[in-house]
Design a protein around this motif. Structure first.
Motif, PDB file in Angstrom:
ATOM      1  N   ILE A 242       0.837  -1.211   0.000  1.00  0.00           N
ATOM      2  CA  ILE A 242       0.000   0.000   0.000  1.00  0.00           C
ATOM      3  C   ILE A 242       0.872   1.262   0.000  1.00  0.00           C
ATOM      4  N   LEU A 243       1.909   1.258   0.830  1.00  0.00           N
ATOM      5  CA  LEU A 243       2.814   2.419   0.854  1.00  0.00           C
ATOM      6  C   LEU A 243       3.479   2.610  -0.508  1.00  0.00           C
ATOM      7  N   ASN A 244       3.867   1.498  -1.120  1.00  0.00           N
ATOM      8  CA  ASN A 244       4.528   1.588  -2.426  1.00  0.00           C
ATOM      9  C   ASN A 244       3.566   2.029  -3.528  1.00  0.00           C
ATOM     10  N   SER A 245       2.313   1.555  -3.467  1.00  0.00           N
ATOM     11  CA  SER A 245       1.375   1.962  -4.527  1.00  0.00           C
ATOM     12  C   SER A 245       1.027   3.447  -4.383  1.00  0.00           C
ATOM     13  N   LEU A 246       0.905   3.936  -3.142  1.00  0.00           N
ATOM     14  CA  LEU A 246       0.684   5.374  -2.942  1.00  0.00           C
ATOM     15  C   LEU A 246       1.909   6.160  -3.419  1.00  0.00           C
ATOM     16  N   TYR A 250       2.032   9.248  -6.290  1.00  0.00           N
ATOM     17  CA  TYR A 250       2.518  10.609  -6.068  1.00  0.00           C
ATOM     18  C   TYR A 250       3.962  10.815  -6.543  1.00  0.00           C
ATOM     19  N   ASN A 251       4.523   9.771  -7.182  1.00  0.00           N
ATOM     20  CA  ASN A 251       5.918   9.832  -7.602  1.00  0.00           C
ATOM     21  C   ASN A 251       6.833  10.036  -6.398  1.00  0.00           C
ATOM     22  N   LYS A 252       6.553   9.270  -5.348  1.00  0.00           N
ATOM     23  CA  LYS A 252       7.310   9.343  -4.095  1.00  0.00           C
ATOM     24  C   LYS A 252       7.726   7.928  -3.699  1.00  0.00           C
ATOM     25  N   THR A 253       8.597   7.826  -2.703  1.00  0.00           N
ATOM     26  CA  THR A 253       8.993   6.507  -2.205  1.00  0.00           C
ATOM     27  C   THR A 253       8.040   6.080  -1.086  1.00  0.00           C
ATOM     28  N   ALA A 254       8.081   4.798  -0.740  1.00  0.00           N
ATOM     29  CA  ALA A 254       7.286   4.298   0.401  1.00  0.00           C
ATOM     30  C   ALA A 254       7.682   5.047   1.675  1.00  0.00           C
ATOM     31  N   ALA A 255       8.964   5.368   1.796  1.00  0.00           N
ATOM     32  CA  ALA A 255       9.447   6.088   2.985  1.00  0.00           C
ATOM     33  C   ALA A 255       8.808   7.476   3.064  1.00  0.00           C
ATOM     34  N   VAL A 257       5.983   8.397   1.823  1.00  0.00           N
ATOM     35  CA  VAL A 257       4.558   8.222   2.143  1.00  0.00           C
ATOM     36  C   VAL A 257       4.394   7.972   3.650  1.00  0.00           C
ATOM     37  N   ALA A 258       5.248   7.104   4.221  1.00  0.00           N
ATOM     38  CA  ALA A 258       5.164   6.794   5.658  1.00  0.00           C
ATOM     39  C   ALA A 258       5.403   8.046   6.500  1.00  0.00           C
ATOM     40  N   LEU A 259       6.354   8.874   6.095  1.00  0.00           N
ATOM     41  CA  LEU A 259       6.648  10.103   6.840  1.00  0.00           C
ATOM     42  C   LEU A 259       5.493  11.105   6.698  1.00  0.00           C
ATOM     43  N   ARG A 260       4.969  11.208   5.485  1.00  0.00           N
ATOM     44  CA  ARG A 260       3.859  12.133   5.238  1.00  0.00           C
ATOM     45  C   ARG A 260       2.633  11.747   6.073  1.00  0.00           C
ATOM     46  N   LYS A 280      18.135  13.736   1.887  1.00  0.00           N
ATOM     47  CA  LYS A 280      17.420  14.771   1.116  1.00  0.00           C
ATOM     48  C   LYS A 280      16.002  14.307   0.800  1.00  0.00           C
ATOM     49  N   GLU A 281      15.917  13.048   0.377  1.00  0.00           N
ATOM     50  CA  GLU A 281      14.628  12.464  -0.017  1.00  0.00           C
ATOM     51  C   GLU A 281      13.622  12.508   1.141  1.00  0.00           C
ATOM     52  N   ASN A 282      14.091  12.129   2.346  1.00  0.00           N
ATOM     53  CA  ASN A 282      13.204  12.104   3.516  1.00  0.00           C
ATOM     54  C   ASN A 282      12.598  13.476   3.802  1.00  0.00           C
ATOM     55  N   PHE A 283      13.319  14.526   3.413  1.00  0.00           N
ATOM     56  CA  PHE A 283      12.851  15.885   3.693  1.00  0.00           C
ATOM     57  C   PHE A 283      11.809  16.352   2.672  1.00  0.00           C
ATOM     58  N   GLN A 284      11.744  15.658   1.530  1.00  0.00           N
ATOM     59  CA  GLN A 284      10.860  16.110   0.439  1.00  0.00           C
ATOM     60  C   GLN A 284       9.445  15.548   0.604  1.00  0.00           C
ATOM     61  N   ILE A 285       8.794  16.003   1.675  1.00  0.00           N
ATOM     62  CA  ILE A 285       7.457  15.476   1.996  1.00  0.00           C
ATOM     63  C   ILE A 285       6.425  16.598   2.119  1.00  0.00           C
ATOM     64  N   PHE A 286       6.806  17.790   1.671  1.00  0.00           N
ATOM     65  CA  PHE A 286       5.904  18.933   1.821  1.00  0.00           C
ATOM     66  C   PHE A 286       5.203  19.312   0.519  1.00  0.00           C
ATOM     67  N   ASP A 287       5.476  18.576  -0.563  1.00  0.00           N
ATOM     68  CA  ASP A 287       4.919  18.953  -1.865  1.00  0.00           C
ATOM     69  C   ASP A 287       3.814  17.998  -2.324  1.00  0.00           C
ATOM     70  N   PHE A 288       3.286  17.188  -1.377  1.00  0.00           N
ATOM     71  CA  PHE A 288       2.125  16.346  -1.698  1.00  0.00           C
ATOM     72  C   PHE A 288       1.380  16.075  -0.405  1.00  0.00           C
TER      73      PHE A 288
END
Length: 325
Positions: A242-246, A250-255, A257-260, A280-288
Protein backbone atom coordinates in the motif's frame (compact mmCIF):
# COMPACT_ATOMS: atom_id res chain seq x y z
CA UNK A 1 -1.59 22.67 9.02
CA UNK A 2 0.01 24.45 6.12
CA UNK A 3 3.55 23.15 6.39
CA UNK A 4 6.29 23.78 3.86
CA UNK A 5 9.98 23.01 3.51
CA UNK A 6 10.70 26.60 4.53
CA UNK A 7 8.23 26.70 7.42
CA UNK A 8 7.44 23.41 9.17
CA UNK A 9 7.47 24.32 12.85
CA UNK A 10 4.49 23.33 15.00
CA UNK A 11 3.57 24.77 18.42
CA UNK A 12 4.42 23.17 21.77
CA UNK A 13 2.29 23.70 24.87
CA UNK A 14 4.96 25.85 26.58
CA UNK A 15 4.89 28.55 23.88
CA UNK A 16 7.93 27.21 22.01
CA UNK A 17 7.73 25.30 18.73
CA UNK A 18 9.36 22.28 17.09
CA UNK A 19 10.13 21.45 13.43
CA UNK A 20 7.89 18.56 12.35
CA UNK A 21 10.78 16.71 10.72
CA UNK A 22 14.21 16.21 12.19
CA UNK A 23 17.34 14.18 11.63
CA UNK A 24 17.88 11.24 13.97
CA UNK A 25 21.58 10.76 14.80
CA UNK A 26 21.52 7.39 16.58
CA UNK A 27 24.58 5.42 15.57
CA UNK A 28 26.06 2.09 16.58
CA UNK A 29 28.21 2.04 19.71
CA UNK A 30 31.28 2.49 17.49
CA UNK A 31 30.26 5.26 15.08
CA UNK A 32 32.26 5.81 11.89
CA UNK A 33 34.33 8.93 12.59
CA UNK A 34 32.98 12.13 10.97
CA UNK A 35 29.88 10.35 9.64
CA UNK A 36 27.53 12.24 11.97
CA UNK A 37 29.32 15.55 11.34
CA UNK A 38 28.93 15.16 7.57
CA UNK A 39 25.27 14.13 7.88
CA UNK A 40 24.26 17.01 10.14
CA UNK A 41 25.89 19.52 7.79
CA UNK A 42 24.18 17.93 4.78
CA UNK A 43 20.85 17.92 6.65
CA UNK A 44 21.06 21.64 7.48
CA UNK A 45 21.93 22.37 3.83
CA UNK A 46 18.89 20.29 2.75
CA UNK A 47 16.54 22.34 4.97
CA UNK A 48 16.42 20.35 8.23
CA UNK A 49 16.35 22.53 11.34
CA UNK A 50 15.71 19.84 13.96
CA UNK A 51 18.52 17.54 15.10
CA UNK A 52 17.77 14.72 17.54
CA UNK A 53 20.75 13.46 19.53
CA UNK A 54 21.83 11.92 22.84
CA UNK A 55 24.93 11.48 24.98
CA UNK A 56 24.31 7.73 24.60
CA UNK A 57 25.12 7.98 20.86
CA UNK A 58 28.74 9.07 21.53
CA UNK A 59 28.65 11.56 18.66
CA UNK A 60 27.35 14.83 20.17
CA UNK A 61 30.79 16.42 19.65
CA UNK A 62 30.34 15.93 15.88
CA UNK A 63 26.75 17.25 15.97
CA UNK A 64 27.93 20.36 17.81
CA UNK A 65 30.81 20.94 15.41
CA UNK A 66 28.50 20.69 12.38
CA UNK A 67 25.92 23.07 13.89
CA UNK A 68 28.59 25.60 14.89
CA UNK A 69 30.13 25.46 11.42
CA UNK A 70 26.77 26.20 9.79
CA UNK A 71 26.20 29.09 12.24
CA UNK A 72 29.64 30.52 11.40
CA UNK A 73 28.90 30.26 7.67
CA UNK A 74 25.73 32.28 8.22
CA UNK A 75 23.65 29.43 6.77
CA UNK A 76 21.41 29.49 9.87
CA UNK A 77 20.97 31.44 13.09
CA UNK A 78 21.03 29.67 16.45
CA UNK A 79 17.30 30.26 17.02
CA UNK A 80 16.56 28.51 13.71
CA UNK A 81 18.16 25.28 14.92
CA UNK A 82 16.28 22.94 17.27
CA UNK A 83 18.42 20.44 19.16
CA UNK A 84 16.98 17.66 21.33
CA UNK A 85 19.27 16.00 23.89
CA UNK A 86 18.50 13.13 26.25
CA UNK A 87 19.03 12.23 29.89
CA UNK A 88 20.22 8.62 30.10
CA UNK A 89 18.96 6.08 32.65
CA UNK A 90 22.13 6.11 34.78
CA UNK A 91 21.64 9.84 35.45
CA UNK A 92 18.11 9.89 36.91
CA UNK A 93 19.37 10.77 40.39
CA UNK A 94 18.23 14.42 40.84
CA UNK A 95 21.79 15.46 41.78
CA UNK A 96 23.06 14.13 38.45
CA UNK A 97 20.54 15.72 36.09
CA UNK A 98 22.05 19.20 35.75
CA UNK A 99 25.66 17.94 35.47
CA UNK A 100 24.51 15.53 32.72
CA UNK A 101 22.90 18.38 30.78
CA UNK A 102 25.92 20.63 31.36
CA UNK A 103 28.15 17.89 29.98
CA UNK A 104 25.96 17.72 26.85
CA UNK A 105 26.22 21.51 26.45
CA UNK A 106 29.99 21.36 26.89
CA UNK A 107 30.27 18.57 24.29
CA UNK A 108 28.08 20.46 21.82
CA UNK A 109 29.75 23.78 22.75
CA UNK A 110 26.33 25.44 22.85
CA UNK A 111 24.84 27.71 25.54
CA UNK A 112 21.47 25.98 25.65
CA UNK A 113 19.51 23.21 23.97
CA UNK A 114 15.93 23.42 22.78
CA UNK A 115 14.54 20.20 24.24
CA UNK A 116 15.86 17.86 26.94
CA UNK A 117 14.04 14.59 27.47
CA UNK A 118 14.20 11.64 29.86
CA UNK A 119 15.26 8.95 27.39
CA UNK A 120 13.63 6.04 29.23
CA UNK A 121 11.46 5.68 32.34
CA UNK A 122 13.71 2.84 33.56
CA UNK A 123 16.43 3.83 36.04
CA UNK A 124 19.78 2.01 36.03
CA UNK A 125 22.51 2.02 38.67
CA UNK A 126 23.79 5.62 38.81
CA UNK A 127 27.26 6.27 37.47
CA UNK A 128 29.38 6.73 34.36
CA UNK A 129 28.80 3.24 32.94
CA UNK A 130 26.01 3.51 30.32
CA UNK A 131 25.04 -0.18 30.58
CA UNK A 132 25.83 -1.27 34.16
CA UNK A 133 25.96 -5.04 34.81
CA UNK A 134 27.21 -7.19 37.67
CA UNK A 135 30.00 -9.78 37.37
CA UNK A 136 27.45 -12.34 36.10
CA UNK A 137 26.28 -10.07 33.30
CA UNK A 138 22.99 -9.22 35.06
CA UNK A 139 21.62 -5.69 34.54
CA UNK A 140 22.02 -3.38 37.52
CA UNK A 141 18.77 -1.49 38.00
CA UNK A 142 17.89 1.25 40.46
CA UNK A 143 14.59 2.34 41.93
CA UNK A 144 12.92 4.96 39.71
CA UNK A 145 11.58 8.19 41.15
CA UNK A 146 10.42 9.90 37.97
CA UNK A 147 8.77 12.90 39.70
CA UNK A 148 12.06 13.69 41.52
CA UNK A 149 14.02 13.39 38.26
CA UNK A 150 11.46 15.66 36.61
CA UNK A 151 11.88 18.31 39.31
CA UNK A 152 15.60 18.40 38.57
CA UNK A 153 14.76 18.78 34.85
CA UNK A 154 12.49 21.74 35.73
CA UNK A 155 15.40 23.39 37.57
CA UNK A 156 17.49 23.11 34.38
CA UNK A 157 14.79 24.98 32.47
CA UNK A 158 14.66 27.65 35.16
CA UNK A 159 18.45 28.02 34.85
CA UNK A 160 18.10 28.73 31.10
CA UNK A 161 20.03 25.61 30.04
CA UNK A 162 17.07 24.24 28.06
CA UNK A 163 13.93 25.76 26.53
CA UNK A 164 11.52 22.80 26.66
CA UNK A 165 11.24 19.52 28.55
CA UNK A 166 9.91 16.16 27.45
CA UNK A 167 10.10 12.40 27.86
CA UNK A 168 10.62 9.30 25.74
CA UNK A 169 9.22 5.75 25.85
CA UNK A 170 6.76 6.72 28.61
CA UNK A 171 3.43 4.93 28.80
CA UNK A 172 0.23 6.57 29.99
CA UNK A 173 0.77 5.68 33.67
CA UNK A 174 4.32 7.07 33.62
CA UNK A 175 3.15 10.28 31.94
CA UNK A 176 0.49 10.61 34.64
CA UNK A 177 3.17 10.31 37.36
CA UNK A 178 4.59 13.56 35.99
CA UNK A 179 1.31 15.26 35.03
CA UNK A 180 -0.19 14.62 38.48
CA UNK A 181 2.96 15.50 40.42
CA UNK A 182 2.18 17.93 43.27
CA UNK A 183 3.74 21.32 42.50
CA UNK A 184 4.31 20.51 38.82
CA UNK A 185 5.93 23.54 37.22
CA UNK A 186 6.34 22.48 33.58
CA UNK A 187 4.56 19.61 31.97
CA UNK A 188 6.24 17.45 29.31
CA UNK A 189 5.73 18.99 25.87
CA UNK A 190 6.74 15.84 23.93
CA UNK A 191 6.83 12.06 24.28
CA UNK A 192 9.26 10.41 21.87
CA UNK A 193 8.07 6.90 21.02
CA UNK A 194 8.19 4.38 18.19
CA UNK A 195 5.47 5.29 15.69
CA UNK A 196 4.93 4.33 12.03
CA UNK A 197 2.19 2.80 9.84
CA UNK A 198 2.70 -0.68 11.37
CA UNK A 199 2.58 0.79 14.90
CA UNK A 200 0.34 3.84 14.90
CA UNK A 201 -0.04 4.18 18.70
CA UNK A 202 -3.73 5.29 18.51
CA UNK A 203 -4.44 5.19 22.27
CA UNK A 204 -1.21 6.82 23.42
CA UNK A 205 -1.54 9.42 20.65
CA UNK A 206 -5.06 10.29 21.78
CA UNK A 207 -3.99 10.50 25.44
CA UNK A 208 -1.08 12.78 24.51
CA UNK A 209 -3.36 14.99 22.38
CA UNK A 210 -5.70 15.41 25.37
CA UNK A 211 -2.74 16.68 27.42
CA UNK A 212 -1.15 18.86 24.70
CA UNK A 213 1.83 16.54 24.43
CA UNK A 214 3.30 16.23 20.94
CA UNK A 215 4.35 12.74 19.85
CA UNK A 216 7.79 12.56 18.30
CA UNK A 217 8.12 9.39 16.22
CA UNK A 218 11.39 7.51 16.32
CA UNK A 219 11.90 4.68 13.81
CA UNK A 220 9.21 6.33 11.63
CA UNK A 221 10.37 4.13 8.73
CA UNK A 222 10.61 0.95 10.78
CA UNK A 223 14.17 0.23 11.82
CA UNK A 224 17.27 -1.74 10.92
CA UNK A 225 16.78 -5.52 10.92
CA UNK A 226 19.34 -6.34 13.59
CA UNK A 227 17.85 -9.37 15.41
CA UNK A 228 20.06 -8.76 18.46
CA UNK A 229 17.79 -5.86 19.50
CA UNK A 230 15.02 -5.59 16.90
CA UNK A 231 11.79 -7.59 16.73
CA UNK A 232 11.88 -8.88 13.14
CA UNK A 233 8.59 -10.79 13.31
CA UNK A 234 6.91 -7.98 11.31
CA UNK A 235 7.87 -7.69 7.64
CA UNK A 236 9.96 -4.64 6.64
CA UNK A 237 7.69 -1.57 6.59
CA UNK A 238 9.12 -0.08 3.40
CA UNK A 239 8.25 -3.20 1.38
CA UNK A 240 4.55 -2.65 2.14
CA UNK A 241 2.42 -2.77 -1.02
CA UNK A 242 0.00 0.00 0.00
CA UNK A 243 2.81 2.42 0.85
CA UNK A 244 4.53 1.59 -2.43
CA UNK A 245 1.38 1.96 -4.53
CA UNK A 246 0.68 5.37 -2.94
CA UNK A 247 4.31 6.22 -3.66
CA UNK A 248 3.81 5.38 -7.33
CA UNK A 249 0.69 7.55 -7.45
CA UNK A 250 2.52 10.61 -6.07
CA UNK A 251 5.92 9.83 -7.60
CA UNK A 252 7.31 9.34 -4.10
CA UNK A 253 8.99 6.51 -2.21
CA UNK A 254 7.29 4.30 0.40
CA UNK A 255 9.45 6.09 2.99
CA UNK A 256 8.15 9.50 1.94
CA UNK A 257 4.56 8.22 2.14
CA UNK A 258 5.16 6.79 5.66
CA UNK A 259 6.65 10.10 6.84
CA UNK A 260 3.86 12.13 5.24
CA UNK A 261 1.27 9.95 6.98
CA UNK A 262 2.69 10.84 10.41
CA UNK A 263 3.14 14.55 9.79
CA UNK A 264 -0.47 14.79 8.60
CA UNK A 265 -1.42 13.42 12.03
CA UNK A 266 0.59 16.23 13.66
CA UNK A 267 3.30 13.76 14.70
CA UNK A 268 6.93 14.88 14.50
CA UNK A 269 9.22 12.46 12.61
CA UNK A 270 12.96 12.02 13.12
CA UNK A 271 14.16 9.58 10.43
CA UNK A 272 17.82 8.66 10.76
CA UNK A 273 20.00 8.58 7.68
CA UNK A 274 23.72 8.91 7.09
CA UNK A 275 23.10 8.55 3.34
CA UNK A 276 23.12 11.99 1.63
CA UNK A 277 20.55 11.13 -1.05
CA UNK A 278 18.10 9.46 1.35
CA UNK A 279 18.54 12.28 3.80
CA UNK A 280 17.42 14.77 1.12
CA UNK A 281 14.63 12.46 -0.02
CA UNK A 282 13.20 12.10 3.52
CA UNK A 283 12.85 15.88 3.69
CA UNK A 284 10.86 16.11 0.44
CA UNK A 285 7.46 15.48 2.00
CA UNK A 286 5.90 18.93 1.82
CA UNK A 287 4.92 18.95 -1.87
CA UNK A 288 2.13 16.35 -1.70
CA UNK A 289 -0.56 15.23 0.72
CA UNK A 290 -2.60 12.09 1.29
CA UNK A 291 -6.37 12.20 0.99
CA UNK A 292 -8.55 11.31 3.97
CA UNK A 293 -9.25 7.94 2.39
CA UNK A 294 -5.55 7.25 1.81
CA UNK A 295 -4.80 8.23 5.41
CA UNK A 296 -7.38 5.64 6.54
CA UNK A 297 -5.87 2.95 4.31
CA UNK A 298 -2.41 3.60 5.81
CA UNK A 299 -3.90 3.70 9.33
CA UNK A 300 -5.42 0.27 8.65
CA UNK A 301 -1.91 -1.17 8.21
CA UNK A 302 -1.41 -0.97 11.99
CA UNK A 303 -0.24 -4.37 13.28
CA UNK A 304 0.34 -3.12 16.83
CA UNK A 305 3.83 -4.60 16.71
CA UNK A 306 6.91 -2.83 17.97
CA UNK A 307 10.18 -3.20 16.14
CA UNK A 308 12.05 -1.72 19.14
CA UNK A 309 10.65 -3.69 22.07
CA UNK A 310 13.63 -3.35 24.49
CA UNK A 311 12.94 -6.85 25.80
CA UNK A 312 16.42 -7.06 27.36
CA UNK A 313 15.00 -4.82 30.10
CA UNK A 314 11.53 -6.35 30.33
CA UNK A 315 12.16 -7.38 33.97
CA UNK A 316 12.70 -3.76 35.05
CA UNK A 317 9.86 -2.57 37.35
CA UNK A 318 9.35 0.48 35.09
CA UNK A 319 9.60 -1.38 31.75
CA UNK A 320 7.03 0.69 29.84
CA UNK A 321 5.64 -1.77 27.32
CA UNK A 322 3.88 -4.35 29.51
CA UNK A 323 0.91 -2.02 29.63
CA UNK A 324 -1.37 -1.49 26.65
CA UNK A 325 -0.29 2.14 26.19
Amino acid sequence: MNLSAANHWIPLSDGNSIPIIGLGTYSDPKPIPRQTYTSVKAAIDAGYRHIDGASLYHNEHEVGEAIREKLAEGKVKREEIFYCGKLWSTKHDPEMVRPALEKTLKTLKLDYIDLYIIEMPMTFKPGEEFYPKDENGKWLYDKSDLPATWEAMEACKDAGLVKSLGVSNFNRRQLELILNKPGLKYKPVTNQVECHPYFTQPKLWKFCQQHDIVIVAYSPLGTCRNPSWVNISSPPLLKDEILNSLGRKYNKTAAQVALRFNIQRGIVVIPKSFHPERLKENFQIFDFSLTEEEMKSVEALNKNTRFVDLLIWSDHPEYPFHEEY
